[in-house]
Design an enzyme around this catalytic site. Structure first.
Site: not given
Ligand SMILES: Cc1ncc(COP(=O)(O)O)c(C=O)c1O
Length: 332
Positions: A83-85, A87
């Site tokens: 869930q990386s913002n 990325c």
């Protein structure tokens, strides 16, 4: 060594790729404030930086992906959680600029990707799945070697873009915030700011900006999403010092800025909601129409709520919640 004024000038003229809608609004939250018995409550809405659903990473990437950094680059490589913002925004940037993007991410839950994981794929990133976050550095390195062997010119972005260059985004944000609070005319002489903190670049940048303009009337609380407070504290101060020395040609004393890391909202760990973070999400939603995410902003908001319930705000203080974004994570 440059003077503070010259260093500020260097910050202003630093190459950047414009991505964010700036300044982000500083909005009063009177209804939420009443619910928390705090009449001077504001949100600095970096959730609304705009690009690819916004958030704090957009400010950092303006500097990390400035035109000189992209010269000859064919591919961006970075890593993060499913869930990386960071990325998400990196992948969107690559799509906009016609670059390949490789994301090294931990395997998410079974089933169709949702939230940021869905957006990573929507923006056309190639996903390299790993089983554990400890594998990120070595896998990024092997991906980079494979790209070089294939004739690509990759640019590797460290996790969270929390590099000295990335910090400059939040050094500028600190000055932007100062300009906004200086015209509030609300009789307050001190500001307390709560922000989520993880890889440290956001808080480091704020410290750098405030040290450059010598503001000691703004007290920063960095609310950890995962790391112990003392480690995060050291990371933030070191990063702020390094950015000043390496990029702005000056030295700063981070100790002049009132700053504290807090790690009492982590609960069972990174990305795992707590009773307090759930309550914060509900309160901000119902009383302010603001969307918080489960990993970062809901825990920062929980710390802010605990602070207001514990100490309240004295008459000379206002309280600012720095909303660093992350809403796609709520929908995962
Ligand atoms: C929404 C959100 N808020 C806060 C943070 C923490 O910022 P930093 O890594 O600069 O400490 C992150 C980082 O991943 C984030 O995605």
């Amino acid at each position: 060594m440059l003077s503070r004024i010259e260093a500020l000038d260097r910050l202003r003229t630093q190459p950047r790729t414009r991505l964010a809608n700036l300044p982000t609004p500083l909005v009063p939250l009177p209804r939420l404030g009443r619910a928390l018995n705090a009449s001077r409550l504001w949100a600095k809405m970096d959730a609304e930086t705009g690009f690819a659903l916004g958030g704090n990473k957009v400010r950092k990437l303006e500097y990390v992906l400035a035109p000189p950094m992209l010269d000859g680059i064919t591919c961006l490589v970075t890593a993060g959680g499913p869930q990386s913002n960071h990325c998400r925004v990196t992948a969107a940037f690559a799509a906009r600029h016609g670059l390949r993007c490789i994301l090294v991410t931990n395997r998410g839950p079974e089933g169709d990707p949702t939230g940021n994981a869905l957006l990573h794929r929507l923006f056309g990133a190639e996903i390299v799945l790993i089983e554990d976050r400890s594998e990120r550095p070595s896998r990024m390195e092997s991906v980079t070697q494979e790209l070089l062997a294939a004739g690509e010119t990759p640019l590797v972005l460290p996790i969270g873009a929390s590099t000295p260059l990335g910090c400059l985004g939040y050094a500028s944000a600190a000055i932007e915030l100062c300009n906004q609070i200086d015209v509030l005319n609300d009789g307050c002489t001190e500001t307390v700011v709560f922000s989520a903190s993880s890889s440290g670049g956001t808080l480091a940048g704020l410290i750098l900006g405030l040290a450059l303009v010598q503001r000691t009337d703004i007290r920063l609380f960095g609310v950890s999403a995962d790391e112990p407070a003392d480690e995060l504290d050291a990371v933030c101060r070191t990063l702020a010092r390094d950015a000043a020395a390496d990029l702005l040609g000056t030295t700063i004393d981070p100790e002049i800025v009132p700053f504290e890391s807090i790690d009492d909202q982590v609960g069972d760990g990174y990305g795992i909601p707590t009773t307090a973070s759930r309550e914060a999400t509900e309160l901000f939603g119902r009383q302010a129409g603001i969307v918080l995410d489960p990993t970062y902003t809901s825990k920062a908001a929980a710390a802010l709520i605990a602070h207001l319930r514990g100490d309240g705000i004295p008459d000379h203080q206002r309280c600012v919640f720095l909303h660093t974004g992350g809403a796609p994570g709520l929908l995962a």
